[in-house]
Write a protein that holds these residues in place. Structure first.
Motif, PDB file in Angstrom:
ATOM      1  N   TRP A  56       0.829  -1.189   0.000  1.00 37.79           N
ATOM      2  CA  TRP A  56       0.000   0.000   0.000  1.00 37.79           C
ATOM      3  C   TRP A  56       0.878   1.259   0.000  1.00 37.79           C
ATOM      4  O   TRP A  56       2.080   1.188   0.225  1.00 37.79           O
ATOM      5  CB  TRP A  56      -0.898  -0.014   1.228  1.00 37.79           C
ATOM      6  CG  TRP A  56      -1.901  -1.116   1.202  1.00 37.79           C
ATOM      7  CD1 TRP A  56      -3.192  -1.049   0.755  1.00 37.79           C
ATOM      8  CD2 TRP A  56      -1.727  -2.476   1.641  1.00 37.79           C
ATOM      9  NE1 TRP A  56      -3.828  -2.264   0.876  1.00 37.79           N
ATOM     10  CE2 TRP A  56      -2.957  -3.166   1.416  1.00 37.79           C
ATOM     11  CE3 TRP A  56      -0.644  -3.179   2.184  1.00 37.79           C
ATOM     12  CZ2 TRP A  56      -3.122  -4.504   1.727  1.00 37.79           C
ATOM     13  CZ3 TRP A  56      -0.819  -4.521   2.491  1.00 37.79           C
ATOM     14  CH2 TRP A  56      -2.043  -5.162   2.270  1.00 37.79           C
ATOM     15  N   GLN A  57       0.267   2.422  -0.220  1.00 40.16           N
ATOM     16  CA  GLN A  57       1.028   3.673  -0.209  1.00 40.16           C
ATOM     17  C   GLN A  57       1.774   3.847   1.111  1.00 40.16           C
ATOM     18  O   GLN A  57       2.911   4.310   1.145  1.00 40.16           O
ATOM     19  CB  GLN A  57       0.094   4.857  -0.463  1.00 40.16           C
ATOM     20  CG  GLN A  57      -0.425   4.915  -1.893  1.00 40.16           C
ATOM     21  CD  GLN A  57      -1.339   6.106  -2.121  1.00 40.16           C
ATOM     22  OE1 GLN A  57      -1.515   6.936  -1.237  1.00 40.16           O
ATOM     23  NE2 GLN A  57      -1.919   6.175  -3.305  1.00 40.16           N
ATOM     24  N   ARG A  58       1.100   3.484   2.205  1.00 38.92           N
ATOM     25  CA  ARG A  58       1.759   3.445   3.525  1.00 38.92           C
ATOM     26  C   ARG A  58       1.618   2.027   4.041  1.00 38.92           C
ATOM     27  O   ARG A  58       0.553   1.626   4.485  1.00 38.92           O
ATOM     28  CB  ARG A  58       1.115   4.452   4.488  1.00 38.92           C
ATOM     29  CG  ARG A  58       1.425   5.888   4.126  1.00 38.92           C
ATOM     30  CD  ARG A  58       0.931   6.937   5.128  1.00 38.92           C
ATOM     31  NE  ARG A  58       0.053   6.464   6.162  1.00 38.92           N
ATOM     32  CZ  ARG A  58       0.355   6.476   7.486  1.00 38.92           C
ATOM     33  NH1 ARG A  58       1.544   6.926   7.876  1.00 38.92           N
ATOM     34  NH2 ARG A  58      -0.524   6.070   8.374  1.00 38.92           N
ATOM     35  N   SER A  59       2.694   1.271   3.935  1.00 39.49           N
ATOM     36  CA  SER A  59       2.663  -0.143   4.307  1.00 39.49           C
ATOM     37  C   SER A  59       3.342  -0.364   5.655  1.00 39.49           C
ATOM     38  O   SER A  59       4.441   0.154   5.894  1.00 39.49           O
ATOM     39  CB  SER A  59       3.361  -0.998   3.239  1.00 39.49           C
ATOM     40  OG  SER A  59       2.621  -1.002   2.043  1.00 39.49           O
ATOM     41  N   ARG A  60       2.691  -1.122   6.504  1.00 37.27           N
ATOM     42  CA  ARG A  60       3.287  -1.539   7.771  1.00 37.27           C
ATOM     43  C   ARG A  60       3.855  -2.936   7.569  1.00 37.27           C
ATOM     44  O   ARG A  60       3.134  -3.871   7.207  1.00 37.27           O
ATOM     45  CB  ARG A  60       2.255  -1.542   8.892  1.00 37.27           C
ATOM     46  CG  ARG A  60       2.857  -1.860  10.266  1.00 37.27           C
ATOM     47  CD  ARG A  60       1.782  -1.970  11.337  1.00 37.27           C
ATOM     48  NE  ARG A  60       1.058  -0.726  11.505  1.00 37.27           N
ATOM     49  CZ  ARG A  60      -0.221  -0.549  11.189  1.00 37.27           C
ATOM     50  NH1 ARG A  60      -0.906  -1.547  10.633  1.00 37.27           N
ATOM     51  NH2 ARG A  60      -0.818   0.600  11.380  1.00 37.27           N
TER      52      ARG A  60
END
Length: 292
Positions: A56-60
């Motif tokens: 995702w655009q901000r991946s954890r």
């Protein structure tokens, strides 16, 4: 066990995951950092196919390590890499001890094929209405009854007259061969290119007290009243002449591992030998059958 939590943009997920694997992470998982918020992104792909994007655009990114010092060393080494410049270490936390075997088992419940036919892990009691049961635990080989293609094949077996001689081509766990045996087949041959699948099939057949022969594909000799092949569309197209050559005149061919959009490709591949028809569907997958 310790959990190293990291944040990274989509274009760094693959590099970060590969680096964590090289640093001996026990496992690596990727989550949408914006999940359950207005910024959440859905990633959808075809059933059984890879996701359209790595993350995702901000991946954890969450990596598990067996020791805290190993996790901290991994974090320090990652921060020294050029690709880490847009990434962030969120923290390192201890993971509470759990009975992982029991937790894993709790995720697998009995699977209904028909109201009377069930796939039941060994740690469960069969449902009261089950008249026919296959005992099968999740393992390395494909085919535990949880995938739509497996369920459709077993449903076909349970609702049609099963001939005396059956071939399961690409047997995986042997679940289809076992199902055919339980529904009346007297001679069942199960073959797979993977020796681990052959061994799994033999063990599962023994556990279910059914007699069958398992081996590599060169064991498939002669013709059968029913040929089952739950593989994928591409190998099914390549195998069309071979599979059809093993079906006796007037016998049945049952194919699975096919997406709805691949139906016409399969019909064309098998047209010289018989007319494939749609027989069942579930979650984007279809079952196709033919009388040869």
């Amino acid at each position: 066990m310790f959990e190293l939590r990291l944040m990274c943009p989509e274009d760094r997920v693959e590099s970060l995951s590969d680096a964590l694997d090289a640093l001996d992470a026990l496992s690596v998982s990727v989550e949408d950092a914006d999940a359950q918020t207005d910024a959440e992104q859905a990633l959808f792909g075809e059933p059984g196919m890879p996701a359209p994007k790595e993350g995702w655009q901000r991946s954890r990114v969450i990596a598990l390590f067996d020791k805290e010092d190993v996790a901290r060393e991994a974090a320090a080494l990652l921060q020294a890499q050029d690709f880490f410049d847009t990434c962030q270490v969120l923290g390192i936390n201890a993971v509470p001890d759990q009975d992982w075997v029991r937790l894993t088992q709790s995720q697998f419940a009995p699977v209904e094929i028909t109201p009377e036919f069930w796939i039941v892990p060994t740690w469960h009691e069969p449902p009261a209405q089950a008249q026919q049961v296959i005992r099968l635990d999740p393992g390395l080989a494909f085919g535990t009854g949880t995938h739509p293609t497996t369920r459709m094949c077993l449903r076909w077996i349970a609702t049609h007259a099963v001939p005396a001689r059956v071939l399961d081509y690409g047997c995986g766990s042997g679940i289809l061969a076992i199902g055919a045996s339980k529904y009346g087949a007297q001679e069942v041959l199960a073959v797979d290119i993977d020796e681990a699948a052959v061994q799994s099939t033999e063990l599962n057949a023994e556990a279910n007290r059914v007699a069958l022969v398992a081996g590599l594909p060169d064991k498939a000799v002669g013709v059968f009243g029913l040929v089952l092949a739950n593989i994928l569309a591409t190998p099914l197209k390549v195998l069309a002449p071979l599979l059809c050559s093993h079906v006796e005149k007037g016998g049945q061919l049952v194919l699975a591992g096919i997406l709805e959009r691949q139906a016409d490709e399969l019909k064309a591949a098998y047209a010289p030998y018989g007319q494939l028809t749609f027989s069942d569907s579930e979650d984007g997958w279809i079952l196709m059958t033919a009388t040869i």
